[in-house]
Design an enzyme around this catalytic site. Structure first.
Site, mmCIF file in Angstrom:
data_model
loop_
_atom_site.group_PDB
_atom_site.id
_atom_site.type_symbol
_atom_site.label_atom_id
_atom_site.label_comp_id
_atom_site.label_asym_id
_atom_site.label_seq_id
_atom_site.Cartn_x
_atom_site.Cartn_y
_atom_site.Cartn_z
ATOM 1 N N LYS A 22 -2.593 -3.992 6.790
ATOM 2 C CA LYS A 22 -3.216 -2.657 6.827
ATOM 3 C C LYS A 22 -3.308 -2.055 5.427
ATOM 4 O O LYS A 22 -4.350 -1.550 5.020
ATOM 5 C CB LYS A 22 -2.385 -1.737 7.732
ATOM 6 C CG LYS A 22 -2.564 -0.248 7.455
ATOM 7 C CD LYS A 22 -1.681 0.565 8.348
ATOM 8 C CE LYS A 22 -0.870 1.689 7.867
ATOM 9 N NZ LYS A 22 -0.577 2.116 6.586
ATOM 10 N N ASN A 23 -2.212 -2.147 4.671
ATOM 11 C CA ASN A 23 -2.200 -1.468 3.368
ATOM 12 C C ASN A 23 -2.989 -2.213 2.286
ATOM 13 O O ASN A 23 -3.164 -1.706 1.184
ATOM 14 C CB ASN A 23 -0.759 -1.221 2.914
ATOM 15 C CG ASN A 23 -0.110 -0.124 3.746
ATOM 16 O OD1 ASN A 23 -0.795 0.572 4.502
ATOM 17 N ND2 ASN A 23 1.199 0.029 3.624
ATOM 18 N N CYS A 117 2.836 14.802 5.436
ATOM 19 C CA CYS A 117 2.916 14.233 6.782
ATOM 20 C C CYS A 117 4.388 14.093 7.136
ATOM 21 O O CYS A 117 5.242 14.578 6.409
ATOM 22 C CB CYS A 117 2.174 12.904 6.862
ATOM 23 S SG CYS A 117 2.988 11.583 5.995
ATOM 24 N N ARG A 122 3.860 14.169 -0.138
ATOM 25 C CA ARG A 122 2.818 13.236 -0.567
ATOM 26 C C ARG A 122 1.680 13.848 -1.400
ATOM 27 O O ARG A 122 0.504 13.793 -1.006
ATOM 28 C CB ARG A 122 2.277 12.463 0.644
ATOM 29 C CG ARG A 122 3.386 11.807 1.443
ATOM 30 C CD ARG A 122 2.889 10.941 2.550
ATOM 31 N NE ARG A 122 2.381 9.667 2.089
ATOM 32 C CZ ARG A 122 1.997 8.689 2.897
ATOM 33 N NH1 ARG A 122 2.065 8.847 4.196
ATOM 34 N NH2 ARG A 122 1.549 7.553 2.423
ATOM 35 N N ASP A 307 8.611 1.081 3.878
ATOM 36 C CA ASP A 307 7.943 0.859 5.166
ATOM 37 C C ASP A 307 8.766 -0.034 6.103
ATOM 38 O O ASP A 307 8.387 -0.229 7.257
ATOM 39 C CB ASP A 307 6.543 0.251 4.949
ATOM 40 C CG ASP A 307 5.601 1.241 4.291
ATOM 41 O OD1 ASP A 307 5.958 2.426 4.164
ATOM 42 O OD2 ASP A 307 4.489 0.829 3.883
ATOM 43 N N ARG A 399 -1.708 2.904 14.579
ATOM 44 C CA ARG A 399 -2.195 2.947 13.194
ATOM 45 C C ARG A 399 -1.828 1.651 12.469
ATOM 46 O O ARG A 399 -2.509 1.265 11.523
ATOM 47 C CB ARG A 399 -1.538 4.117 12.429
ATOM 48 C CG ARG A 399 -2.058 5.481 12.769
ATOM 49 C CD ARG A 399 -1.553 6.477 11.732
ATOM 50 N NE ARG A 399 -1.830 5.973 10.406
ATOM 51 C CZ ARG A 399 -1.027 6.091 9.351
ATOM 52 N NH1 ARG A 399 0.116 6.724 9.450
ATOM 53 N NH2 ARG A 399 -1.366 5.595 8.187
HETATM 54 C C1 LIG Z 1 -2.082 3.066 2.820
HETATM 55 C C2 LIG Z 1 -0.900 2.650 2.032
HETATM 56 O O1 LIG Z 1 -0.969 1.713 1.250
HETATM 57 N N1 LIG Z 1 0.239 3.311 2.237
HETATM 58 C C3 LIG Z 1 1.437 2.932 1.535
HETATM 59 C C4 LIG Z 1 1.428 3.583 0.169
HETATM 60 O O2 LIG Z 1 1.323 4.988 0.364
HETATM 61 P P1 LIG Z 1 1.000 5.937 -0.896
HETATM 62 O O3 LIG Z 1 0.004 5.254 -1.741
HETATM 63 O O4 LIG Z 1 0.686 7.277 -0.356
HETATM 64 O O5 LIG Z 1 2.409 5.953 -1.597
HETATM 65 P P2 LIG Z 1 2.756 6.266 -3.105
HETATM 66 O O6 LIG Z 1 3.316 5.040 -3.729
HETATM 67 O O7 LIG Z 1 1.598 6.911 -3.748
HETATM 68 O O8 LIG Z 1 3.897 7.353 -2.932
HETATM 69 C C5 LIG Z 1 5.223 7.115 -3.282
HETATM 70 C C6 LIG Z 1 5.885 8.414 -3.714
HETATM 71 O O9 LIG Z 1 5.212 8.948 -4.847
HETATM 72 C C7 LIG Z 1 4.869 10.290 -4.619
HETATM 73 N N2 LIG Z 1 3.583 10.575 -5.284
HETATM 74 C C8 LIG Z 1 2.528 9.738 -5.084
HETATM 75 C C9 LIG Z 1 1.313 9.991 -5.681
HETATM 76 C C10 LIG Z 1 1.190 11.112 -6.513
HETATM 77 O O10 LIG Z 1 0.135 11.395 -7.091
HETATM 78 N N3 LIG Z 1 2.266 11.914 -6.687
HETATM 79 C C11 LIG Z 1 3.471 11.680 -6.088
HETATM 80 O O11 LIG Z 1 4.418 12.423 -6.270
HETATM 81 C C12 LIG Z 1 4.761 10.389 -3.087
HETATM 82 O O12 LIG Z 1 4.902 11.724 -2.661
HETATM 83 C C13 LIG Z 1 5.876 9.498 -2.655
HETATM 84 O O13 LIG Z 1 7.085 10.195 -2.672
HETATM 85 O O14 LIG Z 1 2.656 3.245 -0.511
HETATM 86 C C14 LIG Z 1 3.833 3.733 0.145
HETATM 87 C C15 LIG Z 1 5.024 3.377 -0.737
HETATM 88 O O15 LIG Z 1 5.234 2.034 -0.766
HETATM 89 C C16 LIG Z 1 3.923 3.133 1.544
HETATM 90 O O16 LIG Z 1 4.995 3.727 2.219
HETATM 91 C C17 LIG Z 1 2.646 3.377 2.327
HETATM 92 O O17 LIG Z 1 2.678 2.606 3.524
HETATM 93 C C1 LIG Z 2 3.505 5.158 5.616
HETATM 94 C C2 LIG Z 2 2.655 4.200 5.932
HETATM 95 O O1 LIG Z 2 1.299 4.282 5.875
HETATM 96 P P1 LIG Z 2 0.396 5.490 5.342
HETATM 97 O O2 LIG Z 2 0.568 5.578 3.882
HETATM 98 O O3 LIG Z 2 -0.984 5.012 5.695
HETATM 99 O O4 LIG Z 2 0.823 6.728 6.077
HETATM 100 C C3 LIG Z 2 3.118 2.871 6.422
HETATM 101 O O5 LIG Z 2 2.282 1.953 6.501
HETATM 102 O O6 LIG Z 2 4.311 2.737 6.769
#
Ligand SMILES: CC(=O)N[C@H]1[C@@H](OP(=O)(O)OP(=O)(O)OC[C@H]2O[C@@H](n3ccc(=O)[nH]c3=O)[C@H](O)[C@@H]2O)O[C@H](CO)[C@@H](O)[C@@H]1O
Ligand SMILES: C=C(OP(=O)(O)O)C(=O)O
Length: 436
Positions: A22-23, A117, A122, A307, A399
């Protein structure tokens, strides 16, 4: 209301096949928007609600999208709209991944702010910092982020991420593919899904180097083209079935699982007494009679994946001794702990850690999934709980997992998914019939 009903006590055995990740597929589908010529064909696409959502976003943006037999085909050569509305981003945060592609293709993008969420706040400040460094003017207001490149095209830049954010790395990488000049992105995420996206972009004609390391270099090109790509196997789905085998003391071949994508998980589960055997087409997992307690700290890849945190909580609640899980990636990813407590789990939350005294004498109960991994984790606990566990809020499960209950049932679990008409609906139907 739909529920999954599990009766605990069966050891799992057999073979389970892992879906495409998915990711990995969500950013790859977002990246197909970069092709102004030719069609993209993506293979091994899982039939998840998130995939239907990202496809809808692309259709809204004026791309032609088809999804049949685990294959997504995208034609994005027509002029694209600039805006991704809230109705899509609310359903799935990853919709914001179209921002980098749109900005690169159109020189402008307006995307609804994703908001927080159940697992944390996030923010997307690191994505926006990257776009600004590449010459975009970014405005945030009325629930939207609006970014516009000076003279319609981004330029290369040197960008250092404060945290190796997966989404920021992907969004900036996509934006930089069509920028003028070279972008050097430092302190980036190293997840296998980043490497998969970079491979896809390079097949489209991009020049991305260093994916999987801490620094990614992207030399901008003038145009990208549709291409074909097979999505990597889902290491989190694979890990979830590894836990299912281990928690039931079972013997399961997780077909398609890639050992190098799950090094930290396998190492921890081995410490717990689980046996892993690499086979030609996957990883065999054999659960011990008694699991040992371990401590876990979630970290960006190659550290322990957040995850898999809730599924490991299910496993550690079943282990002998005291275990501590520390969540460092998301500030609020322990909502499932309260649901585990409803199943008689012996656990205590202290700040960013959960302390468990195992093995808990888990009892079946009605519990609600708070996010997709929590849904899977509660079902895993149901496999070993005494009596019947009913898991609700299955929209989260859908999802991230395809036919989860059917795959577990094929391995020998006593599990079914039912659709229960709730009392209010029954009364409403009764009143309607009376008035008819
Ligand atoms: C669709 C997808 O691929 N989702 C994955 C992606 O989510 P996602 O890409 O949202 O996760 P991030 O690595 O960006 O987030 C990690 C942390 O960084 C923080 N943050 C992130 C961006 C930003 O601009 N500022 C900031 O502070 C977030 O709040 C969080 O605490 O990586 C996460 C971390 O491995 C996984 O749990 C999710 O399953
Ligand atoms: C947190 C997850 O996904 P998303 O970033 O799409 O919410 C996940 O795949 O566990």
């Amino acid at each position: 209301m739909e529920k999954i009903i599990v009766r605990g006590g069966n050891r799992l055995s057999g073979i389970v096949k892992v879906e495409g990740a998915k990711n990995a597929v969500l950013p790859v589908i977002a990246a197909t928007l970069l092709a102004s010529d030719g069609k993209s064909v993506i293979r091994d696409v899982p039939t998840l609600s998130d995939v239907y959502t990202i496809n809808e976003v692309l259709r809204y943006l004026n791309a032609e999208v088809e999804f049949n037999n685990n294959e997504v085909t995208v034609h994005a050569s027509r002029e694209l709209r600039d805006e991704a509305p809230f109705e899509y981003v609310r359903k799935m945060r990853a919709s914001s991944l179209v921002m980098g592609s749109l900005l690169a293709r159109n020189g402008r993008a307006r995307v609804a702010l994703p908001g927080g969420c159940a697992i944390g706040s996030r923010p997307i400040d690191q994505h926006l910092k990257g776009f600004e460094a590449m010459g975009a003017t970014v405005k945030v207001g009325n629930g939207f982020v609006e970014a516009e490149a000076a003279n319609g095209r981004l330029h290369g830049a040197k960008i250092y991420l404060d945290f190796p954010s997966v989404g920021a790395t992907e969004n900036i990488m996509m934006a930089a593919t069509l920028a003028k000049g070279t972008t050097i992105l430092e302190n980036v995420a190293k997840e296998p899904e980043i490497v998969d996206l970079a491979n896809f972009l390079n097949k489209m004609g991009a020049k991305v180097r260093g994916a999987g390391t801490g620094t990614i270099k992207i030399e901008g090109v003038d145009q990208l083209f549709g291409t074909e790509h097979q999505i990597i196997p889902d290491r989190i789905e694979a890990g979830t079935f590894m836990v299912a085998a281990a928690i039931t003391g079972g013997n399961v071949l997780v077909k398609g699982a890639v050992p190098e994508h799950s090094t930290s998980l396998i190492a921890k589960m081995e410490e717990m007494g689980v046996t892993f055997m690499e086979e030609a087409d996957g990883i065999r997992v054999i659960g011990p009679e008694q699991l040992k307690a371990v401590d876990i700290k979630t970290m960006p890849h190659p550290g322990f994946p957040t995850d898999m945190q809730s599924q490991m909580m299910a496993l550690l609640l079943h282990a002998n001794g005291t275990s501590v899980i520390t969540e460092t990636v998301f500030e609020n990813r322990f909502m499932h702990a309260e649901e585990f407590r409803r199943m008689n789990a012996d656990l205590k939350i202290e700040g960013r850690s959960v302390i468990m005294n195992g093995p808990s004498n888990l009892q079946g109960a009605e519990v609600a999934a708070t996010d997709l991994r929590a849904a899977a984790a509660l079902i895993l606990s149901g496999l070993v709980a005494d009596g019947v566990t009913r898991v609700t809020e299955l929209k989260h499960l859908d999802r991230g997992y395809v036919n989860f209950h059917e795959k577990l049932a094929a391995l020998g679990a006593d599990i079914e998914r039912i659709s229960e008409v709730d009392e209010t609906t029954l009364i409403e139907t009764y009143i309607k019939d009376m008035n008819a």
